[in-house]
Design an enzyme around this catalytic site. Sequence first.
Site, mmCIF file in Angstrom:
data_model
loop_
_atom_site.group_PDB
_atom_site.id
_atom_site.type_symbol
_atom_site.label_atom_id
_atom_site.label_comp_id
_atom_site.label_asym_id
_atom_site.label_seq_id
_atom_site.Cartn_x
_atom_site.Cartn_y
_atom_site.Cartn_z
ATOM 1 N N HIS A 36 0.855 -1.178 0.000
ATOM 2 C CA HIS A 36 0.000 0.000 0.000
ATOM 3 C C HIS A 36 0.897 1.237 0.000
ATOM 4 O O HIS A 36 2.128 1.134 -0.137
ATOM 5 C CB HIS A 36 -0.958 -0.016 1.199
ATOM 6 C CG HIS A 36 -0.298 -0.290 2.513
ATOM 7 N ND1 HIS A 36 0.644 0.548 3.083
ATOM 8 C CD2 HIS A 36 -0.432 -1.333 3.390
ATOM 9 C CE1 HIS A 36 1.036 0.065 4.238
ATOM 10 N NE2 HIS A 36 0.413 -1.084 4.451
ATOM 11 N N HIS A 39 4.037 1.237 2.191
ATOM 12 C CA HIS A 39 5.199 0.558 1.612
ATOM 13 C C HIS A 39 5.822 1.426 0.511
ATOM 14 O O HIS A 39 7.052 1.514 0.388
ATOM 15 C CB HIS A 39 4.798 -0.782 1.014
ATOM 16 C CG HIS A 39 4.257 -1.769 2.006
ATOM 17 N ND1 HIS A 39 2.929 -2.086 2.075
ATOM 18 C CD2 HIS A 39 4.876 -2.504 2.967
ATOM 19 C CE1 HIS A 39 2.743 -2.971 3.032
ATOM 20 N NE2 HIS A 39 3.904 -3.246 3.591
#
Length: 287
Positions: A36, A39
Amino acid sequence: MQIIHHIKDLRQVIKEARNARGELRVGFVPTMGYLHQGHASLLEAARKQCDLVILSIFVNPLQFGPNEDLSRYPRDEERDLAVAKATGTDIVFFPTVQEMYPNPTKTIVSVSGVTERLCGTSRPGHFDGVATVVTKLFNIVQPDFAFFGMKDAQQIAVIQQMVDDLNNPVEIVPCKIVREEDGLALSSRNVYLQPEEREQALVLSSALKMAEKFVQEHEGSLQAAELQEAVKRHIAQSSIAEIDYADILAYPSLEQVTDLRSVPAFIIALAVKFGKTRLIDNTIIRW
């Protein structure tokens, strides 16, 4: 962007890059996938700081307890690779369990002290699995910098302790928590939340904001128990929130503290279940 599945191939590519470039700053972002924006922010930070950016995607079975469903962990390889490519990642290391653990594991890396509270209490053995797989990955990649999100603040404390104790030549780079517009910390587990649970989960970030304000109002004399009680009362406003822990500890030692003025920094750490989904969140306050 290269996608590599085997350890020997990854080592060869990194060796060739180092030989070709001489001075080469290798940045590493270890993940379990289902990427997501949180990250992505780690990969972006690595891209700004490093010459070669390596992402690993590996759902590590060693860090799942007997009552945790490894097979239920969300996976989306196509989306993961799209996120990696969009952030300018150079290499994606995508090993199988067989590649990482070809034989039964007889060596476990165990960190004491910082693992004995918070998630270490409710998930026994979890941080042994984390420390072991991160050690393996550091040995495989041999990065100069490794980037981790502060949402897993205890994990960062554990890995930093491990790196310091074992003289691992990597600099750990903590990166700030990325949140949705309404305050919910991004997590791969958010996908499990039902609509009502998603709405109720906002009590985590609002509890942390309340705690920060509480600290400002009581900074002259502040006791951990008093702050902890205020946080628990706030979370109890949610009818479905089931508190695993709401703890106030010195950071990064994660030692218990009574007078919060006696330590340079402390963490307000939360783990709360909404239905079947357990979410964590935290804020660190430094005087």
